[in-house]
Design a protein around this motif. Structure first.
Motif, PDB file in Angstrom:
ATOM      1  N   CYS A   1      45.977  48.377  42.234  1.00 45.71           N
ATOM      2  CA  CYS A   1      45.223  47.883  41.078  1.00 45.71           C
ATOM      3  C   CYS A   1      45.071  46.351  41.186  1.00 45.71           C
ATOM      4  O   CYS A   1      46.060  45.648  41.411  1.00 45.71           O
ATOM      5  CB  CYS A   1      45.957  48.252  39.785  1.00 45.71           C
ATOM      6  SG  CYS A   1      44.978  47.902  38.316  1.00 45.71           S
ATOM      7  N   PRO A   2      43.859  45.846  41.078  1.00 47.95           N
ATOM      8  CA  PRO A   2      43.654  44.400  41.260  1.00 47.95           C
ATOM      9  C   PRO A   2      43.995  43.587  40.006  1.00 47.95           C
ATOM     10  O   PRO A   2      43.133  42.966  39.387  1.00 47.95           O
ATOM     11  CB  PRO A   2      42.162  44.301  41.605  1.00 47.95           C
ATOM     12  CG  PRO A   2      41.533  45.475  40.946  1.00 47.95           C
ATOM     13  CD  PRO A   2      42.576  46.566  40.924  1.00 47.95           C
ATOM     14  N   TRP A   3      45.265  43.611  39.637  1.00 49.05           N
ATOM     15  CA  TRP A   3      45.710  42.826  38.469  1.00 49.05           C
ATOM     16  C   TRP A   3      45.383  41.346  38.667  1.00 49.05           C
ATOM     17  O   TRP A   3      45.529  40.826  39.772  1.00 49.05           O
ATOM     18  CB  TRP A   3      47.233  42.952  38.282  1.00 49.05           C
ATOM     19  CG  TRP A   3      47.744  44.316  37.979  1.00 49.05           C
ATOM     20  CD1 TRP A   3      48.583  45.058  38.762  1.00 49.05           C
ATOM     21  CD2 TRP A   3      47.473  45.113  36.814  1.00 49.05           C
ATOM     22  NE1 TRP A   3      48.846  46.269  38.162  1.00 49.05           N
ATOM     23  CE2 TRP A   3      48.183  46.334  36.967  1.00 49.05           C
ATOM     24  CE3 TRP A   3      46.710  44.928  35.663  1.00 49.05           C
ATOM     25  CZ2 TRP A   3      48.157  47.350  36.018  1.00 49.05           C
ATOM     26  CZ3 TRP A   3      46.671  45.943  34.711  1.00 49.05           C
ATOM     27  CH2 TRP A   3      47.392  47.134  34.887  1.00 49.05           C
ATOM     28  N   SER A   4      44.998  40.680  37.611  1.00 43.99           N
ATOM     29  CA  SER A   4      44.839  39.227  37.669  1.00 43.99           C
ATOM     30  C   SER A   4      46.214  38.590  37.913  1.00 43.99           C
ATOM     31  O   SER A   4      47.237  39.125  37.490  1.00 43.99           O
ATOM     32  CB  SER A   4      44.225  38.701  36.370  1.00 43.99           C
ATOM     33  OG  SER A   4      42.883  39.165  36.246  1.00 43.99           O
TER      34      SER A   4
ATOM     35  N   LYS B   1      38.118  44.154  32.793  1.00 46.16           N
ATOM     36  CA  LYS B   1      37.735  45.496  33.228  1.00 46.16           C
ATOM     37  C   LYS B   1      38.983  46.287  33.598  1.00 46.16           C
ATOM     38  O   LYS B   1      39.017  47.005  34.605  1.00 46.16           O
ATOM     39  CB  LYS B   1      36.801  45.396  34.438  1.00 46.16           C
ATOM     40  CG  LYS B   1      35.511  44.637  34.118  1.00 46.16           C
ATOM     41  CD  LYS B   1      34.644  44.444  35.341  1.00 46.16           C
ATOM     42  CE  LYS B   1      33.496  43.506  34.978  1.00 46.16           C
ATOM     43  NZ  LYS B   1      32.736  43.061  36.141  1.00 46.16           N
TER      44      LYS B   1
ATOM     45  N   ALA C   1      43.162  43.041  34.387  1.00 45.69           N
ATOM     46  CA  ALA C   1      42.334  42.826  35.579  1.00 45.69           C
ATOM     47  C   ALA C   1      41.004  42.323  35.023  1.00 45.69           C
ATOM     48  O   ALA C   1      40.127  43.102  34.686  1.00 45.69           O
ATOM     49  CB  ALA C   1      42.165  44.120  36.369  1.00 45.69           C
ATOM     50  N   ALA C   2      40.926  41.006  34.857  1.00 44.34           N
ATOM     51  CA  ALA C   2      39.823  40.347  34.149  1.00 44.34           C
ATOM     52  C   ALA C   2      39.593  41.089  32.825  1.00 44.34           C
ATOM     53  O   ALA C   2      40.558  41.339  32.093  1.00 44.34           O
ATOM     54  CB  ALA C   2      38.579  40.274  35.009  1.00 44.34           C
TER      55      ALA C   2
ATOM     56  N   HIS D   1      39.414  49.333  36.401  1.00 41.14           N
ATOM     57  CA  HIS D   1      40.192  49.202  37.635  1.00 41.14           C
ATOM     58  C   HIS D   1      41.331  50.215  37.686  1.00 41.14           C
ATOM     59  O   HIS D   1      41.634  50.755  38.746  1.00 41.14           O
ATOM     60  CB  HIS D   1      40.723  47.775  37.778  1.00 41.14           C
ATOM     61  CG  HIS D   1      39.660  46.797  38.149  1.00 41.14           C
ATOM     62  ND1 HIS D   1      38.923  46.915  39.311  1.00 41.14           N
ATOM     63  CD2 HIS D   1      39.180  45.696  37.518  1.00 41.14           C
ATOM     64  CE1 HIS D   1      38.042  45.915  39.387  1.00 41.14           C
ATOM     65  NE2 HIS D   1      38.174  45.175  38.306  1.00 41.14           N
TER      66      HIS D   1
END
Lengths: 247, 588
Positions: B102-105, B131, B128-129, B135
C-alpha cells in the motif's frame, strides 16, 4: 444553470435479439452541469429500462464507466456536457473489446493480463508485523506512485493501436502495473515478472505511439512506464557483456 | 441449476471481502474459497474512501486514547470489548497493508505519516494522499491474486442465502453475463457487501451500495442492529453528493457560513484558532458538525443554491503546494464538479448521507447468530461505531473484522460441518422462482425508478439529521405503501444477458427492507444520541436506551424491534466533550 435537450446516440447490442449493433437516439432533457453518465441514467430511469452499462462511484475512481464518447475513450462520469456544445453526443462501448451487451464489454482478457504480471509485492526481505514498516522515503515513493493511480478503466486499451492489431499484447495498464511493483523499493520481483513483461508480447510489442498516456483520465503515463522498462532491459543487456556480467 | 461448491463463500469483494479471502487462504491454503461480487473487485465502493485509516503507531499515542476517542465518539453505544480489540489489532493490519505494498504517504525519515481527523485526540490517521480507500482496495485486490485458493466470481449477483436447520450453507447467485442462476454451496458464508446509502437520495455512496447483503441476512432471520444511526458527512458537494474528505479539515480547512463566519464555535466546538486543534472546531465529530449545519440553516445563515443550502469550505490558506500534495483528488473534483478550485475559491458543501453505523448483528468474531454465517465491513454491526462513527475508523474496521471473519470461518469449517439436507435444493429452486416471477409479470402500474424516488425522498424527509415522531411515522407509512406497490412491478427488460433492469429491481427489493429497518428502529428510539437526533426527545436517555436496537424481519409487516445490552468494560457513559474543554493539542 438551465436545462437543454441533447441527442444521445447510443450503440445498442443485445445478443439474444439483435443480429448486429445499431445506434439508438434518445432526446434527453439535461441540466447544464451534467456529465454523460447523468444523461445515461436519465435514459435508464425515465425512457428505456433495457439499456445496460456499468457505473458506480460517479467520481472518477471506480473505473466502471469507461466508454467511447464521440469516438474517444473517456469516463462517462468525467465527460461534461458543456464540453459538447453541438448537443449531439455519440456513445459506444470501449473499442478493442468484445461487446457483451450495449455499452458493457467483456473484460476477461484484461483481467487475465493483470493477473499474469504478478501485481503484488515479492519482497526483498520477509518482514514480520512486529518488525514494523519498511522504510520508504518520499523520493522512493515518488518513483512508483504515479503508476499506482490506474483505475483499470481500460481507456488506454481502447486507444492502443498495438492491442487493436494483436490482442496478445499485454497492454498499457497491465505493463504499467508491473512497472509499479518493479519500481517499488520494497520489491524484488522484477525477474519473476519478466516472463510476461519482457516477452515478445510484453514491452517490446509497444510501438510508443503514446496514445494510452494521452487518454488516461487519471494522468497515469503507461507509455512512459513501458519506455522506462525497455531502457532498464537495454541496460541489463549491455551490462551482461561486462566482466562479471550475467551473460 | 448448476451447483458450485467451496469451503468458504464470500459475498462482496470490496475491502472487507478481499481481506476475508486472504485471511482464509492464509489460515489454510487447502480451503477452497469462492469470492462473489456483483462488480469487479476494483469497482467496489471502498475505492471512494479518501481520508485514511486510524491506527496507533506513533510514540505520542496509545491504544487507550484511540479506545476512548472511539467510545465517546460513538456516544457510548459502542461495545467496549469490540473497540478494545479493534484498536489493538488495527496497527498490525495497517502494517500488513504496508508490507503488501500500500503506497502510504511518508515522513522524510521513510516512516509512514499520519494526519489529524475529527474526534481524535492524537493524530493517528494513516493515509495515501486523499485516495486511501482506492489504494487499499487495489492493494488488497492485487495481493489476493497471489493466493491460488481464492477463486473469484466477478459479476455474480447474489440473491438469497440458503439455510437449513439453523445454519447457513450457501447462496444463490446469478451469473450476470448469462443470466443463469447458480447454487453456491459451502460450509461457511461471509457477507461483505457494504452499506446502504442509496436508500437516501443525496449520498456519497456509489450505485452499488443498496444494502443487498443486509437484506439477505435479515430475511434469513439475522437481526439488523442499530439501523437508525445513519451518518451524515458534513462536507459533500451539492448536486452530486461527492465526498470531500474530512482530511480537508484535518489539513486545516475552515467551514464558514454566508457571513464568512466559522460557525462551529457557536455549537460547543470553539474557540476558533487559525490552525487546527484536535477535537475542536472543524475537527469535531461528524454528527455534531452536520447538526450544526442544520441549525445554521434554521437561522438563515447558509447560502441558498439550486441544489439546496450550502456552507463554504475554505482551503485557500493551505496553499497550492499542500493541496496538491495532500488533497489532489479534492482539488480535481471541486474544480470539475462545482467549478471551484479550492486553491483560489471557496467550495460549497452540505451534509450528505455517508455511512451506516448499523448493520448485520455480529459478535467480536464477526459471527452472526446464524451458524456458519459471518459478516464484516460496513454491512455488519459489530458495534465499534456506536451512535456515530469517527472518521478513519471504517477502513480499519474492514481490515480487522474482515481478517477475523476469515480466520473464524476457516476455523469453523475445519471443525467439521454437517452436510445440509435436501431442503437446500428446494430453497434454491424457490429463489430462482422468485426471480423468474419478475420476468413473468406483465406491465404494472408502478415503475421501479418512481418507487425508488418515493422511498428515498421519504427517508430524507423522515430520517434526516433531525427527526421526530411525526416525520418518522410519515416515512414508515410511505415505506409500507412502496412495499405493497413493489409487489406488482414488472421487468421491462426480459433478456438474460447483463440485464440491469433485473439487478436494479433486486436492489430495490433490498433497499425497501433496509429502509424499513432504519425507519422503524428510529421511531422506537425515543431519545437523542449521536447521529440519531429526535426533536421530540432531545436528551440522551441511558436508563431506557443505552441498548442496541435489534430489528427482526417480519414477512407480514413492519419489523419487530427488541433491545440488546451494550458491552461496557471500562468507560462509564459520560458527556461527550469537544472544543476547548477537550484540551486537544494543536494539529498544525
Amino acid at each position: 444553470m438551465s436545462e437543454r435537450t441533447i441527442e444521445l446516440e447510443v450503440l445498442r447490442y443485445r445478443p439474444e435479439q439483435d443480429q448486429e449493433p445499431f445506434f439508438q437516439t434518445y432526446k434527453v432533457p439535461c441540466e447544464e452541469e451534467w456529465v454523460v453518465l447523468d444523461a445515461l441514467n436519465y435514459v435508464k430511469e425515465e425512457m428505456d429500462r433495457t439499456l445496460s452499462y456499468r457505473w458506480s462511484c460517479h467520481m472518477f475512481v471506480c473505473g466502471s464507466c469507461g466508454m467511447m464518447i464521440d469516438g474517444e475513450p473517456k469516463l462517462a462520469c468525467k465527460a461534461f456536457l458543456k464540453d459538447y456544445p453541438t448537443g449531439k453526443i455519440r456513445v459506444e462501448p470501449l473499442s478493442n473489446f468484445p461487446i457483451e451487451r450495449d455499452l458493457v464489454v467483456v473484460l476477461d482478457d484484461f483481467v487475465e493480463k493483470l493477473e499474469s504480471v504478478k501485481p503484488y509485492i515479492i519482497p526483498k526481505e520477509e518482514r514480520t508485523v512486529e518488525q514494523g514498516e519498511y522504510l520508504q522515503t518520499p523520493a522512493q515513493l515518488k518513483a512508483f506512485k504515479q503508476y499506482t493511480l490506474c483505475i483499470n478503466c481500460l481507456c488506454c486499451y481502447a486507444v492502443c493501436p498495438q492491442y487493436g492489431l494483436d490482442e496478445s499484447f499485454v497492454g498499457p495498464a497491465a505493463l504499467a502495473l508491473a512497472h509499479r511493483y518493479n519500481m517499488d523499493s520494497r520489491d524484488l520481483g522484477r525477474a519473476a515478472r519478466d516472463d510476461v513483461v519482457a516477452a515478445a508480447e510484453g514491452i517490446w510489442h509497444c510501438s510508443f505511439v503514446g496514445a494510452c498516456s494521452q487518454v488516461c483520465p487519471k494522468d497515469v503515463d503507461p507509455a512512459g512506464a513501458i519506455q522506462q522498462a525497455k531502457f532498464a532491459h537495454g541496460i541489463d543487456y549491455l551490462t551482461s557483456f561486462l566482466p562479471g556480467g550475467k551473460r | 441449476m448448476q451447483v458450485i461448491e467451496a469451503d468458504v463463500i464470500i459475498v462482496g469483494a470490496g475491502g472487507a471481502g478481499l481481506r476475508t479471502a486472504i485471511a482464509v487462504a492464509e489460515a489454510d491454503p487447502k480451503l477452497s474459497i469462492a469470492l462473489l461480487s456483483k462488480v469487479y473487485p476494483m469497482r467496489s465502493h471502498t475505492c471512494a474512501a479518501e481520508g485514511g485509516a486510524a491506527g496507533v503507531i506513533k510514540s505520542n499515542d496509545n491504544l487507550e486514547y484511540h479506545f476512548h476517542d472511539t467510545v465517546s465518539g460513538g456516544d457510548w453505544l459502542t461495545d467496549q470489548d469490540a473497540v478494545d480489540l479493534f484498536v489493538n489489532e488495527i496497527p498490525k493490519e495497517l502494517l500488513r497493508m504496508e508490507h503488501w505494498g500500500c503506497p502510504w504517504s511518508r515522513e522524510t525519515s521513510g516512516n509512514v505519516a499520519v494526519r489529524p481527523f475529527g474526534g481524535m485526540k492524537i493524530m493517528r490517521t494513516w493515509f495515501a494522499a486523499d485516495k486511501t480507500g482506492f489504494h487499499m482496495l487495489h492493494t488488497l485486490f492485487q495481493t489476493s491474486i497471489k493466493y491460488p485458493s481464492v477463486k473469484r466470481f466477478d459479476e455474480y449477483y447474489t440473491v438469497d442465502l440458503l439455510t437449513d436447520d439453523g445454519a447457513c450453507y450457501g447462496c444463490t447467485a446469478i451469473e450476470m453475463r448469462t443470466g443463469q442462476m447458480r447454487q453456491f454451496r459451502g460450509k461457511a458464508i461471509v457477507i461483505c457487501s457494504g452499506g446502504a446509502g442509496k436508500i437516501f437520495p443525496f449520498t456519497t455512496n456509489g450505485a452499488v451500495k443498496t444494502g443487498d447483503g443486509m437484506a439477505m441476512a435479515y430475511r434469513a432471520g439475522v437481526p439488523l442492529k442499530d439501523m437508525e444511526f445513519v451518518q451524515y458527512h458534513p462536507t459533500g458537494l451539492p448536486g452530486s453528493g461527492i465526498l470531500l474528505t474530512e482530511a480537508c479539515r484535518g489539513e486545516g480547512g475552515y467551514l464558514v457560513n454566508k457571513d464568512g463566519y466559522r460557525y462551529l464555535q457557536d455549537y460547543g466546538l470553539g474557540p476558533e484558532t487559525p490552525t487546527p486543534v484536535l477535537k475542536a472546531m472543524e475537527l469535531g465529530p461528524r454528527d455534531q458538525l452536520s447538526q450544526a449545519f442544520w441549525h445554521e440553516q434554521k437561522k438563515g445563515r447558509t447560502i441558498p443554491t439550486k441544489w439546496g443550502d450550502v456552507v463554504h469550505l475554505d482551503l485557500r490558506h493551505l496553499g497550492e503546494k499542500k493541496i496538491d500534495e495532500r488533497l489532489p483528488l479534492i482539488r480535481e473534483l471541486s474544480a470539475k464538479y462545482v467549478d471551484s478550485d479550492p486553491v483560489t475559491t471557496l467550495v460549497p458543501v452540505r451534509p450528505v448521507v455517508h455511512y451506516m453505523m448499523g448493520g448485520i448483528h455480529t459478535d467480536i468474531h464477526a459471527a452472526t447468530p446464524l451458524k456458519g454465517l459471518y459478516a464484516a465491513g460496513e454491512c455488519a454491526c459489530v458495534s465499534i461505531n456506536g451512535a456515530n462513527r469517527l472518521g478513519s475508523n471504517s477502513l480499519g474496521e474492514l481490515l480487522v473484522f474482515g481478517a477475523r471473519a476469515g480466520r473464524g470461518a476457516a476455523e469453523y469449517v475445519k471443525k467439521g460441518v454437517r452436510a445440509p439436507g435436501e431442503r437446500l435444493d428446494a430453497l434454491a429452486a424457490d429463489s430462482e422462482a422468485r426471480v423468474k416471477a419478475w420476468f413473468q409479470r406483465t406491465q404494472a402500474s408502478d415503475r421501479v425508478p418512481a418507487l425508488k424516488k418515493r422511498l428515498t425522498t421519504a427517508m430524507e424527509d423522515g430520517c434526516g439529521i433531525y427527526r421526530d415522531e411525526a416525520t418518522i411515522k410519515a416515512a414508515c407509512d410511505i415505506i409500507v405503501d412502496v412495499r405493497e406497490r413493489f409487489k406488482n412491478v414488472a421487468l421491462e427488460d426480459k433478456s438474460s444477458v447483463y440485464n440491469t433492469d433485473l439487478y436494479q429491481t433486486l436492489e430495490m427489493d433490498a433497499m425497501i427492507e433496509v429502509a424499513q429497518a432504519v425507519a422503524v428502529s428510529a421511531l422506537q428510539r425515543r431519545e437523542s444520541r449521536g447521529a440519531h437526533q429526535r426533536l421530540d426527545h432531545v436528551k440522551r436517555d441511558d436508563e431506557a436506551f443505552l441498548k442496541h436496537s435489534m430489528a427482526h424481519y417480519n414477512p407480514n409487516g413492519e419489523p419487530r424491534i427488541d433491545y440488546l445490552d451494550v458491552v461496557i468494560t471500562k468507560s462509564k457513559p459520560a458527556e461527550r466533550v469537544y472544543g476547548a474543554r477537550a484540551g486537544g493539542q494543536s494539529a498544525a
